[in-house]
Design a protein around this motif. Structure first.
Motif, mmCIF file in Angstrom:
data_model
loop_
_atom_site.group_PDB
_atom_site.id
_atom_site.type_symbol
_atom_site.label_atom_id
_atom_site.label_comp_id
_atom_site.label_asym_id
_atom_site.label_seq_id
_atom_site.Cartn_x
_atom_site.Cartn_y
_atom_site.Cartn_z
ATOM 1 N N ASP A 103 42.859 31.103 37.054
ATOM 2 C CA ASP A 103 42.812 31.452 35.631
ATOM 3 C C ASP A 103 41.519 32.163 35.228
ATOM 4 N N GLY A 104 41.095 33.099 36.069
ATOM 5 C CA GLY A 104 39.944 33.925 35.710
ATOM 6 C C GLY A 104 38.587 33.388 36.116
ATOM 7 N N GLN A 117 32.009 43.338 36.680
ATOM 8 C CA GLN A 117 33.452 43.131 36.801
ATOM 9 C C GLN A 117 33.755 42.442 38.127
ATOM 10 N N GLN A 136 43.667 42.802 40.424
ATOM 11 C CA GLN A 136 43.282 42.886 39.021
ATOM 12 C C GLN A 136 41.773 42.814 38.918
ATOM 13 N N ARG A 138 38.593 41.996 36.249
ATOM 14 C CA ARG A 138 38.211 41.318 35.005
ATOM 15 C C ARG A 138 36.792 41.720 34.604
ATOM 16 N N ASP A 139 36.570 41.706 33.309
ATOM 17 C CA ASP A 139 35.222 41.844 32.775
ATOM 18 C C ASP A 139 34.510 40.529 33.073
ATOM 19 N N THR A 142 33.457 38.479 29.727
ATOM 20 C CA THR A 142 34.487 37.924 28.855
ATOM 21 C C THR A 142 35.652 37.280 29.604
ATOM 22 N N GLY A 143 35.854 37.666 30.846
ATOM 23 C CA GLY A 143 37.003 37.174 31.604
ATOM 24 C C GLY A 143 38.283 37.937 31.311
ATOM 25 N N ASP A 144 38.215 38.920 30.419
ATOM 26 C CA ASP A 144 39.402 39.703 30.077
ATOM 27 C C ASP A 144 39.822 40.590 31.247
ATOM 28 N N VAL A 145 41.118 40.692 31.475
ATOM 29 C CA VAL A 145 41.644 41.592 32.502
ATOM 30 C C VAL A 145 41.533 43.018 31.972
ATOM 31 N N VAL A 146 40.862 43.878 32.736
ATOM 32 C CA VAL A 146 40.687 45.268 32.316
ATOM 33 C C VAL A 146 41.532 46.218 33.160
ATOM 34 N N ASN A 148 45.099 45.942 36.026
ATOM 35 C CA ASN A 148 46.038 45.087 36.742
ATOM 36 C C ASN A 148 47.162 45.957 37.271
#
Length: 178
Positions: A103-104, A117, A136, A138-139, A142-146, A148
């Motif tokens: 989960d990131g 990243q 994938q 991630r940043d 933030t953990g956001d997927v940038v 994928n």
């Protein structure tokens, strides 16, 4: 009429400066420093019929190392990224080769290594002759997927994993303007 000439003069001046403005913004974009990217070892997700009864095949793990090295090399050669060494990462998900399911958590690990990243990639075995490759990014903050993407290809033998990774990097990641 005089007002129109003032407008026309300003428009002509703007149009004459447009190439200069555009080249300056392009140069600025080209001058951006490469993104620091933590590329973790690729993982195997096995959904084949024998996955639960057959022992893990050492050749699979050897091929995953080749896939990881191929990815790191292509990404580093692009100049768009600097690959951050994460070989000393000691988190449980790294040791268990389960970053794809954490989960990131890869983002936080990458951040500890100074990366901006993180990239987690995996090969999904559908059957002994059907595979897909996915990764994938991630940043790290933030953990956001940038990013994928997956191949969507049904590739043959395990030797094709490298081709899938190379295709994704060249045709998706490096073609992506972000």
């Amino acid at each position: 009429m005089r007002e129109f000439l003032g407008y026309a003069t300003r428009l002509a001046l703007f149009c004459s400066m447009l190439p200069i403005l555009l080249s300056a913004s392009t140069e600025r974009a080209d001058a951006l420093p490469p993104v620091k990217l933590a590329v973790f070892e690729f993982e195997l997700e096995d959904f084949s019929g024998g996955a639960s009864i057959l022992p893990a095949n050492p050749s699979d793990f050897e091929q995953l190392k080749h896939v990881t090295n191929e990815a790191r090399q292509l990404i580093a050669q692009s100049g768009r990224y600097t690959v951050v060494d994460v070989s000393s990462a000691d988190a449980e998900a790294v040791r268990a080769h389960s970053l794809r399911n954490c989960d990131g958590c890869d983002a936080g690990i990458a951040l500890k290594f100074g990366a901006q990243q993180s990239l987690v990639g995996f090969v999904t075995r559908i059957s002994r002759m059907e595979y897909t490759v996915r990764f994938q990014i991630r940043d790290a903050r933030t953990g956001d997927v940038v990013f994928n993407q997956q191949t969507g290809l049904r590739m043959g033998a395990i030797e094709s994993w490298n081709r899938g990774v190379a295709w994704l990097i060249k045709n998706r990641l490096l073609q992506n303007p972000d």
